[in-house]
Design an enzyme around this catalytic site. Sequence first.
Site, PDB file in Angstrom:
ATOM      1  N   ASP A  63      -1.350   4.952  34.292  1.00 54.79           N
ATOM      2  CA  ASP A  63      -0.392   5.157  35.378  1.00 54.79           C
ATOM      3  C   ASP A  63      -0.951   6.064  36.471  1.00 54.79           C
ATOM      4  OD1 ASP A  63       2.095   4.973  36.620  1.00 54.79           O
ATOM      5  OD2 ASP A  63       2.827   6.780  35.614  1.00 54.79           O
ATOM      6  N   ASP A  64      -1.675   7.102  36.069  1.00 55.64           N
ATOM      7  CA  ASP A  64      -2.177   8.068  37.062  1.00 55.64           C
ATOM      8  C   ASP A  64      -3.250   7.439  37.949  1.00 55.64           C
ATOM      9  OD1 ASP A  64      -0.615  10.369  36.132  1.00 55.64           O
ATOM     10  OD2 ASP A  64      -1.712   9.980  34.296  1.00 55.64           O
ATOM     11  N   ASN A 124       5.666   8.240  44.605  1.00 56.07           N
ATOM     12  CA  ASN A 124       5.519   8.519  43.171  1.00 56.07           C
ATOM     13  C   ASN A 124       5.418   7.208  42.396  1.00 56.07           C
ATOM     14  OD1 ASN A 124       6.324   9.162  40.326  1.00 56.07           O
ATOM     15  ND2 ASN A 124       6.364  11.209  41.226  1.00 56.07           N
ATOM     16  N   TYR A 126      12.808  13.759  35.588  1.00 54.35           N
ATOM     17  CA  TYR A 126      11.443  13.465  36.011  1.00 54.35           C
ATOM     18  C   TYR A 126      10.990  14.644  36.875  1.00 54.35           C
ATOM     19  CZ  TYR A 126       7.756  10.169  37.456  1.00 54.35           C
ATOM     20  OH  TYR A 126       6.557   9.552  37.682  1.00 54.35           O
ATOM     21  N   ARG A 168      -3.423  17.090  30.850  1.00 56.20           N
ATOM     22  CA  ARG A 168      -3.240  17.272  32.307  1.00 56.20           C
ATOM     23  C   ARG A 168      -1.818  16.869  32.664  1.00 56.20           C
ATOM     24  NH1 ARG A 168      -1.121  14.568  35.727  1.00 56.20           N
ATOM     25  NH2 ARG A 168      -2.434  12.900  36.470  1.00 56.20           N
ATOM     26  N   LYS A 218       9.047   9.186  31.254  1.00 56.59           N
ATOM     27  CA  LYS A 218       8.542   7.928  31.840  1.00 56.59           C
ATOM     28  C   LYS A 218       9.274   6.737  31.215  1.00 56.59           C
ATOM     29  CE  LYS A 218       4.997   9.352  34.488  1.00 56.59           C
ATOM     30  NZ  LYS A 218       4.640   8.963  35.843  1.00 56.59           N
ATOM     31  N   ASN A 258       2.121  16.960  41.969  1.00 55.27           N
ATOM     32  CA  ASN A 258       3.370  17.332  41.307  1.00 55.27           C
ATOM     33  C   ASN A 258       3.143  18.516  40.373  1.00 55.27           C
ATOM     34  OD1 ASN A 258       4.805  15.099  42.356  1.00 55.27           O
ATOM     35  ND2 ASN A 258       3.848  13.772  40.833  1.00 55.27           N
ATOM     36  N   GLU A 310      -0.946   8.279  30.029  1.00 54.19           N
ATOM     37  CA  GLU A 310      -0.298   9.161  30.998  1.00 54.19           C
ATOM     38  C   GLU A 310      -0.805  10.590  30.833  1.00 54.19           C
ATOM     39  OE1 GLU A 310       2.330   7.695  33.077  1.00 54.19           O
ATOM     40  OE2 GLU A 310       1.815   9.512  34.187  1.00 54.19           O
ATOM     41  N   ASP A 311      -1.246  11.164  31.913  1.00 60.03           N
ATOM     42  CA  ASP A 311      -1.574  12.589  31.983  1.00 60.03           C
ATOM     43  C   ASP A 311      -2.631  13.038  30.964  1.00 60.03           C
ATOM     44  OD1 ASP A 311       0.212  12.422  34.010  1.00 60.03           O
ATOM     45  OD2 ASP A 311       1.539  14.014  33.335  1.00 60.03           O
TER      46      ASP A 311
END
Length: 496
Positions: A210-211, A396, A44, A97, A115, A352, A187-188
Site C-alpha cells: 500500500d505504501d 491518502n 485512521y 515504520r 486499514k 502522516n 503495510e508500514d
Amino acid sequence: MENIRSYTDSLQKYIAIMGLQERNTRLFYRVLIDNVEEMLPIVYTPTVGEACQKYGSIFQHPHGLYISLNERGKVLDVLKNWPEPLVDVIVVTDGERILGLGDLGCQGMGIPVGKLALYTALGGVRDSVCLPITIDVGTNNEDLLNDKFYIGLRQKRATGKEYDDFIHEFMMAVKQAYGEKILVQFEDFANRNAFKLLEKYQKTHLVFNDDIQGTSAVVLGGILAALKSNQESIQDQIFLFFGAGEAGTGIAELIALEITKQADVSFEEAKEKIWMFDSKGLIVKARLESLQPHKRSFAHEHEECHELISAVKTLRPTVLIGTSGHGNTFTKDVIQTLSSFNKRPVIMALSNPTSKSECTAEQAYRWSEGRALFAGGSPFAPVTINGKTYYPGQGNNAYIFPGIGHGLIICGAIRLHNDMLLAAAEALASQVTQEQLDKGLIYPLFQDIRKISACISAAVAEKAYQLGLATRLPKPDDLLAYAKSCMYSPLYRPYR
Ligand SMILES: NC(=O)C1=CN([C@@H]2O[C@H](COP(=O)(O)OP(=O)(O)OC[C@H]3O[C@@H](n4cnc5c(N)ncnc54)[C@H](OP(=O)(O)O)[C@@H]3O)[C@@H](O)[C@H]2O)C=CC1
Ligand SMILES: CC(=O)C(=O)O
Ligand SMILES: [Mg+2]
C-alpha cells in the site's frame, strides 16, 4: 454518535468506536459509513497514530492476529486459530515504520485493524473475510522495550536470514490456509524490507504494498485532476520529491509510467522529469554508488545540493511532493519561491500523521497567496484567508486500496499489475467533478467514497480481465453494476 461526540479527546473517541467494533460490528460499520468524514480521522490518520503509540496502555480487547517469532515453525497452526475459515484479504505489518512515527513494534496493530475497517466501510469488502495481522519480530524502540504496558516481544528486531525465513514461512502458510488468491497487503514495513518483500512475493502471490503502490495510484490520481484543472499535460511538468523512500519512489515510478502512456517518450526519458531529495540531499549522479536500488534511476546529472530551497530554485518544479516523514520542512521560503514561477503550484504534503506533514494547508495557501493546489496526507479543514475559503484535499491511499482490493477479489485476480494501478488512478481522477476542481479540490469528497470505490473496483477488474489475470469467468457484462452488487452494506431490516 452523541456518545462519541461527547468526548473532546480524539483518543477517547478512538477507544469508544473500537469498543463498538468489538461489541456490535454491524453498528460500527453503519456509524463509520454514515459519518465517514467525521469518523475517518478517528479510526485512521491522525488519531490511529496516537493510538498505536499508546496501544499497550489503552488496550481493552485484542483485535487482529499476532504472530510472534516464538511461533516459528507453527505459523500455519496459529493462522488456523483465527475463527473465520474464509479469508480473502490480509493486511500485515511488522510495525517497523508506522506512519511517520517509526518503529512501534507490535503496537502497530492499530494500522492493519484500521486499514481493514476501511476495506469494509469504504470498499464494501465483508469484514468476515478481512484478517489483520501483526508479525512480531521484536522492536528496536527502547521506550517500548522499557514500557511495562508494552504488548509485544521484549527483544531487538530479528534481521537477516532469521527475519526472511520467518516471513517466508508466513507467506507460505497464508496460501496453505486460504488458497492461491489470498490478497496480502503489506503495510508500514521499513523500506529495506518493503521493497525486497514486494519484489520477491509479487512473482508467487497476489501481493500489494500500500505504501509503495496504493500511494502511487492515489497521488497520480490527484495529479491527473490537478492537470485537468490547470489545463496542462503531465509530460510538461517537473516533479520534485522531498523523501525518496517507499511512498516517494513508488509514486515517481507510476508517474513515469503514465508519462510514457501519454507522450512518445521512453521510461528513462520520463524519469528525467522527476527529481528526488532524500536525507542526504538531492539525488544526483555523483551519489550513484552509494544509493539504494530504488533511488538509482532517479539520479540525474546535477551538482550536489543539500538544501531543499536551492533545489527548488534551480530545478523550478511545478509539482512538489512531501514523503519524508518530517514536518514543517516546506518552509515559507520554499513555498514562496515555488509560487514565484508557478501560477498554480501543486503542493502535496503527504507525510502522516498531521504532525509530520511537510506543511499545513493554511501555510500552503497563505504563502502561495491562495494559488496552490494543495493536498495533505491527513485531513486538513478548509482555510479562510481575506474572506476567501480554500478547500484542501486529502492525498491518502485510503481512496485507493479499498477499491483496488475489492476489484482484485471480485474478479479472482491472481496477480497485481502496474496497469491496474494506472486504471485505479484514472478512475479516481474521473470522480472529481468540475465544481470540485473549480473549488481547488483535486480529490473527490470522502462522503462519496463507496461510489468512488465501486468505480475503482470495476476499473481494476476490467484491467485484470484484459490482462488475462482474472479467474472468475465468465466476465460480468456490466462490471460497475457487478462491483456495486458485491459491496457489503450494514443494513438494518425494518421491524414489523
Ligand atoms: N498520504 C499517504 O497516503 C501516505 C503517506 N505516507 C507517509 O510518507 C512518509 C514516508 O513514508 P515512506 O516513504 O514509507 O518512508 P521511507 O522511510 O521509505 O522514506 C522516507 C524518505 O524520506 C527521507 N527523509 C527522511 N528525513 C529527511 C529529511 N530531513 N530531509 C529529506 N528527506 C528525508 C528518507 O531519506 P533516506 O532515504 O536518505 O533515509 C527517505 O528517502 C510517512 O510519514 C508516511 O506516513 C506513506 C504512505 C502513504
Ligand atoms: C497512509 C499510509 O499508508 C501511511 O501513512 O503509511
Ligand atoms: Mg502505510
